[in-house]
Motif scaffolding. Sequence first.
Motif, PDB file in Angstrom:
ATOM      1  N   LEU A   1      -8.812  -7.263  12.397  1.00 41.73           N
ATOM      2  CA  LEU A   1      -8.425  -6.256  13.372  1.00 41.73           C
ATOM      3  C   LEU A   1      -7.085  -6.600  14.007  1.00 41.73           C
ATOM      4  CD1 LEU A   1     -11.483  -4.407  14.540  1.00 41.73           C
ATOM      5  CD2 LEU A   1      -9.793  -3.461  13.120  1.00 41.73           C
ATOM      6  N   THR A   2      -7.265  -8.011  14.406  1.00 46.21           N
ATOM      7  CA  THR A   2      -6.147  -8.668  15.203  1.00 46.21           C
ATOM      8  C   THR A   2      -5.108  -8.695  14.528  1.00 46.21           C
ATOM      9  OG1 THR A   2      -7.723  -9.863  16.694  1.00 46.21           O
ATOM     10  CG2 THR A   2      -5.307 -10.588  16.561  1.00 46.21           C
ATOM     11  N   LEU A   3      -5.293  -9.317  13.200  1.00 44.26           N
ATOM     12  CA  LEU A   3      -4.080  -9.441  12.050  1.00 44.26           C
ATOM     13  C   LEU A   3      -3.429  -8.232  11.680  1.00 44.26           C
ATOM     14  CD1 LEU A   3      -5.627 -12.268   9.906  1.00 44.26           C
ATOM     15  CD2 LEU A   3      -3.945 -12.689  11.601  1.00 44.26           C
ATOM     16  N   THR A   4      -3.989  -7.012  11.380  1.00 41.97           N
ATOM     17  CA  THR A   4      -3.469  -5.798  11.138  1.00 41.97           C
ATOM     18  C   THR A   4      -2.798  -5.252  12.373  1.00 41.97           C
ATOM     19  OG1 THR A   4      -5.852  -4.695  11.803  1.00 41.97           O
ATOM     20  CG2 THR A   4      -5.421  -5.350   9.100  1.00 41.97           C
ATOM     21  N   ALA A   5      -3.245  -5.450  13.691  1.00 38.36           N
ATOM     22  CA  ALA A   5      -2.408  -4.888  14.894  1.00 38.36           C
ATOM     23  C   ALA A   5      -1.202  -5.665  14.869  1.00 38.36           C
ATOM     24  CB  ALA A   5      -3.232  -5.169  15.926  1.00 38.36           C
ATOM     25  N   GLU A   6      -1.105  -6.843  14.555  1.00 35.92           N
ATOM     26  CA  GLU A   6      -0.179  -7.902  14.636  1.00 35.92           C
ATOM     27  C   GLU A   6       1.055  -7.358  13.519  1.00 35.92           C
ATOM     28  OE1 GLU A   6      -1.167 -11.693  14.010  1.00 35.92           O
ATOM     29  OE2 GLU A   6      -1.911 -12.040  16.169  1.00 35.92           O
ATOM     30  N   GLN A   7       0.697  -6.589  12.333  1.00 36.89           N
ATOM     31  CA  GLN A   7       1.477  -6.070  11.237  1.00 36.89           C
ATOM     32  C   GLN A   7       1.509  -4.618  11.696  1.00 36.89           C
ATOM     33  OE1 GLN A   7       0.282  -7.396   7.484  1.00 36.89           O
ATOM     34  NE2 GLN A   7      -0.583  -9.269   8.368  1.00 36.89           N
ATOM     35  N   ALA A   8       1.283  -4.232  12.766  1.00 33.54           N
ATOM     36  CA  ALA A   8       1.539  -2.662  13.078  1.00 33.54           C
ATOM     37  C   ALA A   8       0.927  -1.648  11.875  1.00 33.54           C
ATOM     38  CB  ALA A   8       2.990  -2.043  13.165  1.00 33.54           C
ATOM     39  N   MET A   9      -0.590  -2.103  11.664  1.00 34.79           N
ATOM     40  CA  MET A   9      -1.080  -1.524  10.570  1.00 34.79           C
ATOM     41  C   MET A   9      -2.539  -1.071  11.312  1.00 34.79           C
ATOM     42  SD  MET A   9      -0.868  -4.038   7.318  1.00 34.79           S
ATOM     43  CE  MET A   9      -2.116  -2.977   6.438  1.00 34.79           C
TER      44      MET A   9
ATOM     45  N   PRO B   1       0.903  -1.127  -0.016  1.00 30.80           N
ATOM     46  CA  PRO B   1      -0.023  -0.019  -0.043  1.00 30.80           C
ATOM     47  C   PRO B   1       0.840   1.312   0.142  1.00 30.80           C
ATOM     48  CG  PRO B   1      -0.777  -1.637   1.582  1.00 30.80           C
ATOM     49  CD  PRO B   1       0.642  -2.086   1.370  1.00 30.80           C
ATOM     50  N   ASP B   2       0.377   2.257  -0.790  1.00 28.67           N
ATOM     51  CA  ASP B   2       1.102   3.632  -0.858  1.00 28.67           C
ATOM     52  C   ASP B   2       0.633   4.210   0.560  1.00 28.67           C
ATOM     53  OD1 ASP B   2       2.418   3.121  -3.038  1.00 28.67           O
ATOM     54  OD2 ASP B   2       0.553   3.896  -4.279  1.00 28.67           O
ATOM     55  N   ALA B   3       1.019   5.512   0.778  1.00 28.66           N
ATOM     56  CA  ALA B   3       0.900   6.132   1.798  1.00 28.66           C
ATOM     57  C   ALA B   3      -0.562   6.820   1.755  1.00 28.66           C
ATOM     58  CB  ALA B   3       2.033   7.522   2.041  1.00 28.66           C
ATOM     59  N   GLU B   4      -0.793   7.078   0.680  1.00 25.48           N
ATOM     60  CA  GLU B   4      -2.320   7.674   0.553  1.00 25.48           C
ATOM     61  C   GLU B   4      -3.280   6.657   0.663  1.00 25.48           C
ATOM     62  OE1 GLU B   4      -3.223  10.708  -0.035  1.00 25.48           O
ATOM     63  OE2 GLU B   4      -1.317  11.559   0.235  1.00 25.48           O
ATOM     64  N   ASP B   5      -3.069   5.359   0.532  1.00 25.03           N
ATOM     65  CA  ASP B   5      -4.022   4.243   0.486  1.00 25.03           C
ATOM     66  C   ASP B   5      -4.931   4.218   1.606  1.00 25.03           C
ATOM     67  OD1 ASP B   5      -3.420   3.889  -2.107  1.00 25.03           O
ATOM     68  OD2 ASP B   5      -2.298   1.983  -1.799  1.00 25.03           O
ATOM     69  N   LEU B   6      -6.083   3.556   1.763  1.00 26.75           N
ATOM     70  CA  LEU B   6      -6.926   3.441   2.996  1.00 26.75           C
ATOM     71  C   LEU B   6      -7.210   2.024   2.915  1.00 26.75           C
ATOM     72  CD1 LEU B   6      -9.198   6.478   2.559  1.00 26.75           C
ATOM     73  CD2 LEU B   6      -7.127   6.393   3.926  1.00 26.75           C
ATOM     74  N   LEU B   7      -7.631   1.624   4.196  1.00 27.42           N
ATOM     75  CA  LEU B   7      -7.812   0.204   4.498  1.00 27.42           C
ATOM     76  C   LEU B   7      -9.055   0.124   5.316  1.00 27.42           C
ATOM     77  CD1 LEU B   7      -7.152  -2.853   4.155  1.00 27.42           C
ATOM     78  CD2 LEU B   7      -5.574  -2.633   6.137  1.00 27.42           C
ATOM     79  N   PHE B   8     -10.154  -0.429   5.039  1.00 31.10           N
ATOM     80  CA  PHE B   8     -11.274  -0.628   5.661  1.00 31.10           C
ATOM     81  C   PHE B   8     -11.421  -2.057   6.127  1.00 31.10           C
ATOM     82  CE2 PHE B   8     -14.462   2.786   4.360  1.00 31.10           C
ATOM     83  CZ  PHE B   8     -13.489   3.666   4.552  1.00 31.10           C
ATOM     84  N   VAL B   9     -11.374  -2.319   7.347  1.00 35.61           N
ATOM     85  CA  VAL B   9     -11.234  -3.831   7.830  1.00 35.61           C
ATOM     86  C   VAL B   9     -12.738  -4.287   8.707  1.00 35.61           C
ATOM     87  CG1 VAL B   9     -10.094  -5.556   9.197  1.00 35.61           C
ATOM     88  CG2 VAL B   9      -9.024  -3.754   8.105  1.00 35.61           C
TER      89      VAL B   9
END
Length: 281
Positions: free
Chosen positions: A119-127, A105-113
Amino acid sequence: MSGRLNDVTTHLGTTHELGLVIAAMRGIAVARTREAHQYLQGIRTYADTIGTAIGEALTLLDVAERPTASSAGTQRHLRIVLCAEQGFAGSFSERILNMALESEPDAEDLLFVVGERGLTLTAEQAMTPAWSAAMAIHPDAMPALAGSIANALYAALDDAIPTRVTLVHGLPGGTEIQPIVSRLLLPFDYSRFPIASQARSPYVTLPPPQLITSLAEEYIYAELHEALMLSFAAENEARMQSMVAAQGNIEQRRDTLLAEFRRLRQEEITEEIIELSAIRF
């Protein structure tokens, strides 16, 4: 000897209880999967109706005025990722998130989860997602969730920043591994709706551009609703398969414990016979 036999007996009881829990979870997953499939036909009929209306509304505009969609020149990518809310679904959520993040992902990109597991997985990846929500755990809650996602989506769009929006979710496939699909939501593809061929134009109360935009938004809502229901069915299908595998492991463990129980019991009986023989003689 009796202490070890008691331990094995206790483990056998625990294994039996765990087997009952797994069987119950499997039954719930099967019921939820079937229930989701029952809702899908109605959702798709609604989407088809909106699609037909779009085709009819496009006839109100000259060919040159009709909206077109092109992802060329988009500066930002917004990904909507539908993951599992509850556990015991194997690698279901991991595979979905991995597909969504195949390209860095680029800096401008957005992620909806959507979904606690995502949410747990994104937290593990510091996202940190730009927006998140719990996945509905019953089909009746899907319309409200689809509306919440749509509202968050439109709030995140900026006319000054052309945005490509993709929806990533699982599909029920009836196989060991559920397929994962990435669908383009925006820019909206009007070309998929055949232009109605009719002598009389439909009667409308809104300006044609406003009407077409409203119908497109309604169609996106229907797409979100369908994707949520498909993801819900796929999640429960994955959970059902995990429970089948767990049941097999439980049965193997039970067979091992039963063999151990019989061996220990036989040794205990043998010792009792030897003790009785020693007392007699």
